[in-house]
Write a protein that holds these residues in place. Structure first.
Motif: not given
Ligand code: GCO
Ligand code: MN
Ligand code: MN
Length: 413
Positions: A93, A96, A100, A147-148, A150-151, A199
Motif C-alpha cells: 500500500w 500504491v 497515486k 482492490h488495487i 479501485h484504489e 469504494y
C-alpha cells in the motif's frame, strides 16, 4: 559520413524526429483513449535469447514521460510495480500510495490493472494448476489486483492467462482446468462487487486476453473466439462483467483476419479493451508498434471499430525494439506509435466519409435488382459488373492510405 560520436547521437535522433514532422501536440494526443503500459516502457529488451539493451525505468519516470508525450492513461501488472514478495502484504500500500501521488502530480489516470500469472515460479503449472494452494494463491492475487484497481481509480482489469496450458498432454484435464480457471475469475468478479460498494464506484470491466502460443506449447484458451465460448459457457457467475481484450498481433499470430475476429467480439458486445501493436502472421509475439507492418490492415480495423462505435481503450502493448535506446523509448517509440494510431484513426474517419467508398458499398448492397430468386444465371448476370467494386474499394483504401485521394501522385515522367 563520418562516425557519429555518442555525444552527438541523441541530438541527431531529435533533429531527424523533428524533420519527420507531423507530430500531434500532447493536448491532441490526450483526446484519444490511449493507454500506456508500465511494462512496455520499462521493457529492457531482454526477450528470449536476448540480454537487456536498456536499463530499468521506474513507474515515476514512466508516468512522467507518458504525461509529457500526451498519453493520458497508464496501466500495470501488479508485479511490474510491487515486488512479488510484497504483493498482498501491508507494504504494497505504500507503493500504491506513491503511484497515486505520481499519477496525480502528472495528471495521468490509471485505466487498467492486470495480474501477472505467468512469470513467477509459482505459476509453473499455470494459474489454474492442480495444487489447490496454487489456485487459492492465484485467486487471492486476482482479488488483490481488483482492490488495487479501485484504489487507483482503474476501470478495467485484464487477464492474460499466460501459462494456462501445457508442454506435454496427459496430466492436465482440460474441462477441469477450465472450470478451475473460471473459479479464479469468479473470485475476482465477486470481490469486485464488494470493493465497488465499499469504494462507491462501478465494478471494473474484466477483459480476457488470448494469445495462441507462448509461453506454453499448447494453450487452453488460445483465441478470442475460444474466450467468447468460455464467457458464454455457463461457468461464470457474472458473464456480463467479463469481456475481451483482444490483441491485434495475437489474432494475427494464429492466422486470423484481425478485423473479422474483432467483428465477432463486437457482435457479442464483448469488445471491452484493445491491445494495439503489429507483427507478422503465424510467427511469435514480436509486439511491434502499431502500423509499422500492416498499415493497410490497421486502417481497415479502425474503420470497423469506428463504424461500431468502439472508442477505446487502445492500449499500446508493444515492445520498443532492442535497437532503441532508453532515450529513444520516450523520444521516438511512444510518440510515434501514438501519432501513427491517431493518423490511422482519423484516416478511418475519412474512409467512412469518402464518397467513392460510400457509393460503392451502397451499390453492392442494392444489388442488380433481380426479382426471380430462382433464376441463378439471372442473379449472377445482374451482379457481375457490380462485384468489380470489391477490388475498386480496396484500391480506394490504398489511395487514402498514401494520400493519393488528395491528388498526391508519382510519375516516372
Ligand atoms: C504479451 C501479452 C501481455 C499482456 C499483459 C496484460 O504479449 O505478452 O499481451 O503483454 O497484454 O500481460 O495482461
Ligand atoms: Mn503480444
Ligand atoms: Mn497484450
Amino acid at each position: 559520413m563520418a562516425p557519429i560520436p555518442p555525444s552527438q547521437q541523441q541530438p541527431l535522433v531529435e533533429r531527424l524526429m523533428s524533420a519527420c514532422g507531423g507530430a500531434y501536440s500532447p493536448d491532441v494526443r490526450r483526446k484519444y483513449f490511449i493507454t500506456g503500459p508500465q511494462w512496455a516502457a520499462a521493457y529492457e529488451g531482454n526477450a528470449l535469447f536476448h540480454a537487456p539493451t536498456r536499463t530499468s525505468v521506474d513507474f515515476e519516470r514512466v508516468i512522467e514521460e507518458y504525461a509529457k508525450i500526451g498519453i493520458g492513461h497508464w496501466c500495470t501488472h501488479d508485479t511490474d510495480v510491487i515486488p512479488s514478495t510484497s504483493v498482498m502484504k501491508d507494504e504494497q500500500w505504500e507503493i500504491v500510495g506513491r503511484i497515486k501521488a505520481s499519477l496525480q502530480k502528472n495528471g495521468v489516470q490509471c485505466s487498467m490493472v492486470t495480474t501477472e500469472t505467468f512469470h513467477h515460479a509459482v505459476f509453473a503449472g499455470g494459474p489454474a494448476a492442480e495444487a489447490p494452494e496454487v489456485r487459492a494463491y492465484a485467486a487471492e492475487r486476482l482479488k488483490n489486483t481488483v482492490h488495487i484497481g479501485h484504489e487507483l481509480g482503474a476501470s478495467y482489469a485484464v487477464y492474460w492467462p499466460g501459462s494456462f496450458g501445457y508442454y506435454t498432454a496427459g496430466t492436465v484435464d482440460e474441462p477441469q482446468a477450465l472450470k478451475w480457471y473460471a473459479d479464479g475469475l469468479n473470485a475476482a468478479c465477486n470481490a469486485d462487487i464488494e470493493f465497488a460498494k465499499k469504494y462507491n464506484r462501478p465494478t471494473l470491466k474484466h477483459c480476457m486476453e488470448a494469445k495462441p502460443f507462448e509461453p506454453q506449447a499448447e494453450i487452453l484458451l488460445p483465441t478470442s473466439d475460444a474466450m467468447l465460448a468460455f464467457i458464454f459457457s455457463g461457468l461464470l457467475d457474472h458473464p456480463d462483467m467479463v469481456g475481451l481484450n483482444p490483441e491485434y498481433l495475437h489474432e494475427l499470430m494464429w492466422g486470423a483476419s484481425v478485423r473479422a475476429a474483432l467483428g465477432r467480439a463486437l457482435l457479442c458486445k464483448k469488445l471491452f479493451h484493445f491491445d494495439i501493436n503489429d507483427g507478422y502472421r503465424l510467427k511469435h509475439d514480436v509486439d511491434i508498434a502499431v502500423g509499422l507492418v500492416n498499415p493497410l490492415d490497421w486502417l481497415n480495423v479502425l474503420v470497423l471499430l469506428r463504424s461500431y462505435g468502439f472508442n477505446g481503450p487502445f492500449n499500446l502493448d508493444y515492445k520498443p525494439p532492442r535497437t532503441t535506446s532508453n532515450h529513444g523509448v520516450f523520444a521516438v517509440s511512444f510518440p510515434t506509435a501514438v501519432d501513427r494510431f491517431i493518423t490511422l484513426w482519423e484516416m478511418a474517419g475519412e474512409v467512412m466519409e469518402d464518397a467513392v467508398m460510400k457509393e460503392a458499398i451502397e451499390a453492392l448492397k442494392a444489388g442488380g435488382g433481380v426479382t426471380d430468386i430462382h433464376d441463378v444465371d439471372g442473379i449472377v448476370k445482374a451482379n457481375a459488373e457490380l462485384l468489380t467494386l470489391h477490388e475498386l474499394t480496396a484500391h480506394r483504401l490504398f489511395q487514402i492510405l498514401v494520400g493519393a485521394h488528395k491528388g498526391r501522385t508519382y510519375s516516372i515522367a
